[in-house]
Write an enzyme that holds these catalytic residues in place. Sequence first.
Site, mmCIF file in Angstrom:
data_model
loop_
_atom_site.group_PDB
_atom_site.id
_atom_site.type_symbol
_atom_site.label_atom_id
_atom_site.label_comp_id
_atom_site.label_asym_id
_atom_site.label_seq_id
_atom_site.Cartn_x
_atom_site.Cartn_y
_atom_site.Cartn_z
ATOM 1 N N THR A 182 -7.034 8.988 9.324
ATOM 2 C CA THR A 182 -6.644 7.641 8.539
ATOM 3 C C THR A 182 -6.526 6.528 9.607
ATOM 4 O OG1 THR A 182 -4.320 8.617 8.639
ATOM 5 C CG2 THR A 182 -5.636 8.741 6.586
ATOM 6 N N GLY B 222 -6.952 3.320 11.370
ATOM 7 C CA GLY B 222 -7.762 2.121 10.841
ATOM 8 C C GLY B 222 -7.921 1.885 9.428
ATOM 9 N N THR B 223 -7.502 2.890 8.692
ATOM 10 C CA THR B 223 -7.590 2.393 7.183
ATOM 11 C C THR B 223 -7.034 0.984 6.826
ATOM 12 O OG1 THR B 223 -5.252 3.597 6.708
ATOM 13 C CG2 THR B 223 -7.513 4.836 6.403
ATOM 14 N N GLY B 224 -5.778 0.655 7.261
ATOM 15 C CA GLY B 224 -5.070 -0.528 7.051
ATOM 16 C C GLY B 224 -6.105 -1.862 7.353
ATOM 17 N N CYS B 225 -6.770 -1.596 8.642
ATOM 18 C CA CYS B 225 -7.680 -2.640 9.233
ATOM 19 C C CYS B 225 -8.935 -2.703 8.349
ATOM 20 C CB CYS B 225 -8.106 -2.355 10.644
ATOM 21 S SG CYS B 225 -6.553 -1.945 11.636
ATOM 22 N N LYS C 83 0.884 -1.160 -0.126
ATOM 23 C CA LYS C 83 0.089 0.107 0.112
ATOM 24 C C LYS C 83 0.926 1.152 0.166
ATOM 25 C CE LYS C 83 -1.540 -1.497 3.787
ATOM 26 N NZ LYS C 83 -2.300 -2.044 5.019
HETATM 27 N N1 LIG Z 1 -4.939 10.234 2.135
HETATM 28 C C1 LIG Z 1 -5.277 9.378 1.389
HETATM 29 N N2 LIG Z 1 -6.134 9.484 0.630
HETATM 30 C C2 LIG Z 1 -6.507 8.415 -0.182
HETATM 31 N N3 LIG Z 1 -6.199 7.074 0.018
HETATM 32 C C3 LIG Z 1 -5.293 6.869 1.134
HETATM 33 C C4 LIG Z 1 -4.777 7.950 2.007
HETATM 34 N N4 LIG Z 1 -4.199 7.180 3.009
HETATM 35 C C5 LIG Z 1 -3.954 6.139 2.651
HETATM 36 N N5 LIG Z 1 -4.913 5.803 1.785
HETATM 37 C C6 LIG Z 1 -5.234 4.515 1.031
HETATM 38 O O1 LIG Z 1 -5.653 3.799 2.379
HETATM 39 C C7 LIG Z 1 -5.190 2.373 2.216
HETATM 40 C C8 LIG Z 1 -4.731 1.858 3.348
HETATM 41 O O2 LIG Z 1 -3.121 2.296 3.487
HETATM 42 P P1 LIG Z 1 -2.034 2.657 4.248
HETATM 43 O O3 LIG Z 1 -2.512 4.121 5.223
HETATM 44 O O4 LIG Z 1 -0.726 2.812 3.609
HETATM 45 O O5 LIG Z 1 -2.219 1.496 5.294
HETATM 46 P P2 LIG Z 1 -2.031 1.534 6.809
HETATM 47 O O6 LIG Z 1 -3.100 2.119 7.614
HETATM 48 O O7 LIG Z 1 -1.777 -0.064 7.011
HETATM 49 O O8 LIG Z 1 -0.582 2.280 7.166
HETATM 50 C C9 LIG Z 1 -4.603 2.209 1.084
HETATM 51 O O9 LIG Z 1 -5.414 1.793 -0.135
HETATM 52 C C10 LIG Z 1 -3.858 3.487 0.699
HETATM 53 O O10 LIG Z 1 -3.610 3.679 -0.419
HETATM 54 C C1 LIG Z 2 -5.504 -3.184 17.704
HETATM 55 C C2 LIG Z 2 -4.799 -2.351 16.400
HETATM 56 N N1 LIG Z 2 -4.542 -3.059 15.364
HETATM 57 C C3 LIG Z 2 -4.006 -2.366 14.388
HETATM 58 C C4 LIG Z 2 -3.795 -1.058 14.436
HETATM 59 C C5 LIG Z 2 -3.265 -0.228 13.367
HETATM 60 O O1 LIG Z 2 -4.412 0.635 12.530
HETATM 61 P P1 LIG Z 2 -4.329 1.211 11.160
HETATM 62 O O2 LIG Z 2 -5.112 0.594 10.194
HETATM 63 O O3 LIG Z 2 -4.230 2.653 11.345
HETATM 64 O O4 LIG Z 2 -2.759 1.054 10.656
HETATM 65 C C6 LIG Z 2 -4.270 -0.247 15.488
HETATM 66 N N2 LIG Z 2 -4.063 1.210 15.701
HETATM 67 N N3 LIG Z 2 -4.763 -0.870 16.505
#
Ligand SMILES: Nc1ncnc2c1ncn2[C@@H]1O[C@H](COP(=O)(O)OP(=O)(O)O)[C@@H](O)[C@H]1O
Ligand SMILES: Cc1ncc(COP(=O)(O)O)c(N)n1
Length: 268
Positions: free
Chosen positions: A207, A209-212, A176
């Site tokens: 953002t 919890g976006t990854g979750c 990502k």
């Molecule tokens: N500011 C943003 N605008 C649009 N998409 C985003 C933004 N930040 C993250 N994403 C998207 O959200 C999803 C989660 O990505 P990311 O933030 O890299 O993961 P994590 O939460 O694990 O750090 C991916 O599809 C990423 O491209």
């Molecule tokens: C229990 C738990 N698991 C995962 C994340 C990561 O969250 P994110 O999706 O923002 O990277 C978090 N903050 N807490």
Amino acid sequence: MNQIPCALTIAGTDPSGGAGIQADLKTFQEFTCYGMSIITSVVAQNTTGVQDVHHIPINMIEKQLDSVISDIPFQAYKTGMIANIDMMEVIVQKITPLNVPYIMDPVMVATSGDSLIAEEARNFLREQLLPLAALVTPNVPEAEYITGESIKTVNDLQQAAEQIVVKHGAGAALVKGGHLDGEAIDILYDGNKMHRFSSERIDTNNTHGTGCTYSASITALLSKGIPLPAAVKQAKDYVTAAIRHSFSIGKGNGPTNHWATRPEEVKQ
Ligand SMILES: Nc1ncnc2c1ncn2[C@@H]1O[C@H](COP(=O)(O)OP(=O)(O)O)[C@@H](O)[C@H]1O
Ligand SMILES: Cc1ncc(COP(=O)(O)O)c(N)n1
């Protein structure tokens, strides 16, 4: 065989409701998938960061897994925060015999910057858990840790995705690009082909919890038998809408909005 698709998440909690188990179950629900959860750690956290962590004893993680696995079939499962090697060992032992897709979100650090897993567990995660995954979904820092290479460009995302499959043994890798600048580009390598998913970058700090949310969406869609690239496309659209309409609640990085774009089958 169940009538309704069922999915399981194995992860830590977020009492503020934006990440972890809470985000996963909300997402499963939005995709009309019956959600189940194994709690690995209870995390005192909110939009500003992590205040404290209590790890569930290993035998209780094992019992929770036995309770679900012995009773209700599920068609896909994911892992999120798994804080230490003892937890990883019991999870490997219980999930290895399961013959359904395993989606690994290799959670290492929260959006707030707080570390969520023990330093020595990172290596175990890469060596023992990752090869069991049908799909692994690292962000840039996680992919850098797994590959040992720095990631600055889309080309680097592609190389990391290929290396995670070819060298480290995951079935597929979705790297990502949320942490890079410019368009939000994610790269999927499924062992045959590179797929690129991109959206405009949304100007927001919400953002948490976006990854979750993203990995839970993919898990829900795979539990319905949707092929991987199509599942990632639909999940990317979902998480983009959830970020676009995210909530400015709390004092830090707000959570995503699960009602923003309801999947087609729910609307009908
Ligand atoms: N500011 C943003 N605008 C649009 N998409 C985003 C933004 N930040 C993250 N994403 C998207 O959200 C999803 C989660 O990505 P990311 O933030 O890299 O993961 P994590 O939460 O694990 O750090 C991916 O599809 C990423 O491209
Ligand atoms: C229990 C738990 N698991 C995962 C994340 C990561 O969250 P994110 O999706 O923002 O990277 C978090 N903050 N807490």
